[in-house]
Motif scaffolding. Structure first.
Motif, PDB file in Angstrom:
ATOM      1  N   LYS A   6       0.782  -1.667  -0.099  1.00  0.00           N
ATOM      2  CA  LYS A   6      -0.675  -0.025   0.031  1.00  0.00           C
ATOM      3  C   LYS A   6       0.651   1.417   0.148  1.00  0.00           C
ATOM      4  O   LYS A   6       0.222   1.805  -0.507  1.00  0.00           O
ATOM      5  CB  LYS A   6      -1.119   0.120   1.245  1.00  0.00           C
ATOM      6  CG  LYS A   6      -2.042  -1.137   1.135  1.00  0.00           C
ATOM      7  CD  LYS A   6      -3.014  -0.844   2.284  1.00  0.00           C
ATOM      8  CE  LYS A   6      -4.034  -1.747   2.260  1.00  0.00           C
ATOM      9  NZ  LYS A   6      -4.666  -1.698   0.661  1.00  0.00           N
ATOM     10  N   ASN A   7       1.748   0.706   0.368  1.00  0.00           N
ATOM     11  CA  ASN A   7       3.002   2.248   0.252  1.00  0.00           C
ATOM     12  C   ASN A   7       3.548   2.580  -0.424  1.00  0.00           C
ATOM     13  O   ASN A   7       4.273   4.002  -1.031  1.00  0.00           O
ATOM     14  CB  ASN A   7       4.199   2.107   0.907  1.00  0.00           C
ATOM     15  CG  ASN A   7       3.835   1.984   2.364  1.00  0.00           C
ATOM     16  OD1 ASN A   7       2.821   2.794   2.739  1.00  0.00           O
ATOM     17  ND2 ASN A   7       4.670   0.760   3.754  1.00  0.00           N
ATOM     18  N   TYR A  13      -7.336  10.777 -11.630  1.00  0.00           N
ATOM     19  CA  TYR A  13      -8.290  10.912 -12.774  1.00  0.00           C
ATOM     20  C   TYR A  13      -8.410  10.662 -13.193  1.00  0.00           C
ATOM     21  O   TYR A  13      -7.200  10.147 -14.137  1.00  0.00           O
ATOM     22  CB  TYR A  13      -8.550  12.252 -12.402  1.00  0.00           C
ATOM     23  CG  TYR A  13      -8.829  13.282 -11.095  1.00  0.00           C
ATOM     24  CD1 TYR A  13     -10.514  13.195 -10.784  1.00  0.00           C
ATOM     25  CD2 TYR A  13      -7.772  13.673 -10.433  1.00  0.00           C
ATOM     26  CE1 TYR A  13     -10.461  13.738  -9.187  1.00  0.00           C
ATOM     27  CE2 TYR A  13      -8.376  14.631  -9.295  1.00  0.00           C
ATOM     28  CZ  TYR A  13      -9.401  14.444  -8.329  1.00  0.00           C
ATOM     29  OH  TYR A  13      -9.846  15.341  -7.947  1.00  0.00           O
ATOM     30  N   ASP A  14      -9.980   9.581 -13.463  1.00  0.00           N
ATOM     31  CA  ASP A  14      -9.640   9.146 -15.215  1.00  0.00           C
ATOM     32  C   ASP A  14     -10.748  10.559 -16.030  1.00  0.00           C
ATOM     33  O   ASP A  14     -10.889  11.450 -15.055  1.00  0.00           O
ATOM     34  CB  ASP A  14     -11.359   8.373 -15.172  1.00  0.00           C
ATOM     35  CG  ASP A  14     -10.789   7.142 -14.148  1.00  0.00           C
ATOM     36  OD1 ASP A  14      -9.526   6.289 -14.509  1.00  0.00           O
ATOM     37  OD2 ASP A  14     -11.401   6.102 -14.307  1.00  0.00           O
ATOM     38  N   GLU A  40      -8.459   6.349 -19.120  1.00  0.00           N
ATOM     39  CA  GLU A  40      -7.818   5.860 -17.693  1.00  0.00           C
ATOM     40  C   GLU A  40      -6.816   5.658 -18.105  1.00  0.00           C
ATOM     41  O   GLU A  40      -6.118   3.933 -18.179  1.00  0.00           O
ATOM     42  CB  GLU A  40      -9.283   4.853 -17.485  1.00  0.00           C
ATOM     43  CG  GLU A  40     -10.548   4.764 -17.943  1.00  0.00           C
ATOM     44  CD  GLU A  40     -11.407   3.430 -18.320  1.00  0.00           C
ATOM     45  OE1 GLU A  40     -10.820   2.318 -17.758  1.00  0.00           O
ATOM     46  OE2 GLU A  40     -12.836   3.959 -18.494  1.00  0.00           O
ATOM     47  N   GLY A  41      -6.173   5.704 -16.676  1.00  0.00           N
ATOM     48  CA  GLY A  41      -5.064   5.729 -16.466  1.00  0.00           C
ATOM     49  C   GLY A  41      -3.937   6.272 -17.348  1.00  0.00           C
ATOM     50  O   GLY A  41      -3.933   7.475 -18.151  1.00  0.00           O
ATOM     51  N   THR A 103      -6.091   3.659  -8.570  1.00  0.00           N
ATOM     52  CA  THR A 103      -5.761   3.879  -7.418  1.00  0.00           C
ATOM     53  C   THR A 103      -4.554   2.714  -8.195  1.00  0.00           C
ATOM     54  O   THR A 103      -5.478   2.336  -9.041  1.00  0.00           O
ATOM     55  CB  THR A 103      -6.373   3.523  -6.001  1.00  0.00           C
ATOM     56  OG1 THR A 103      -6.850   3.940  -5.411  1.00  0.00           O
ATOM     57  CG2 THR A 103      -4.755   2.684  -5.104  1.00  0.00           C
ATOM     58  N   PHE A 104      -3.415   3.110  -8.548  1.00  0.00           N
ATOM     59  CA  PHE A 104      -2.254   2.308  -8.743  1.00  0.00           C
ATOM     60  C   PHE A 104      -1.374   1.681  -8.145  1.00  0.00           C
ATOM     61  O   PHE A 104      -1.194   2.677  -6.906  1.00  0.00           O
ATOM     62  CB  PHE A 104      -2.020   2.866 -10.023  1.00  0.00           C
ATOM     63  CG  PHE A 104      -2.614   3.691 -11.477  1.00  0.00           C
ATOM     64  CD1 PHE A 104      -3.060   2.703 -12.723  1.00  0.00           C
ATOM     65  CD2 PHE A 104      -3.591   4.639 -11.102  1.00  0.00           C
ATOM     66  CE1 PHE A 104      -4.005   3.058 -13.503  1.00  0.00           C
ATOM     67  CE2 PHE A 104      -4.691   5.171 -12.511  1.00  0.00           C
ATOM     68  CZ  PHE A 104      -4.610   4.027 -13.622  1.00  0.00           C
TER      69      PHE A 104
END
Length: 117
Positions: A6-7, A13-14, A40-41, A103-104
């Motif tokens: 998670k770090n 944003y899309d 998207e990404g 989230t990526f």
């Protein structure tokens, strides 16, 4: 396993980028009012059967990566959303709209570690 820390998460944003034009004005690039694409990404998507002029795309492309990122509310990138058509004889614009926040994971998007290269 890659992408589970998670770090290393970040958000983008899309975007929805749509054609707008003043009533009664002619659009020169072959688009129609309301035509759009989404981002998207790093992936750009067009609705089936719809295209976008490479010239129109070239006017907005340099701004998309910045518009995907969270910016300070006082930054012009947060407020300015209309991009002029590159044809000086065309009154159409492209409106960049921030939509979903996605989230990526760093390790899913590059082989370079968080320490950089």
């Amino acid at each position: 396993m890659a992408g589970e820390d998670k770090n290393e998460q970040f958000q983008l944003y899309d975007l929805r980028v749509e054609v707008v034009c003043p009533p009664g004005e002619r659009i020169m690039c072959g688009a129609k009012e309301g035509d759009y694409f989404t981002l998207e990404g790093e992936m750009l998507f067009l609705p089936p059967g719809q295209g976008i002029s490479i010239y129109s795309l070239s006017s907005v492309l340099p701004l998309l990566a910045a518009k995907q990122r969270t910016t300070n509310k006082n930054d012009w990138m947060s407020t300015d959303a209309l991009i002029a058509c590159p044809d000086p004889n065309c009154k159409s614009q492209l409106r960049i709209i921030r939509t979903n926040l996605r989230t990526f994971n760093h390790s899913d998007t590059t082989v370079v570690g968080l320490e950089g290269n």
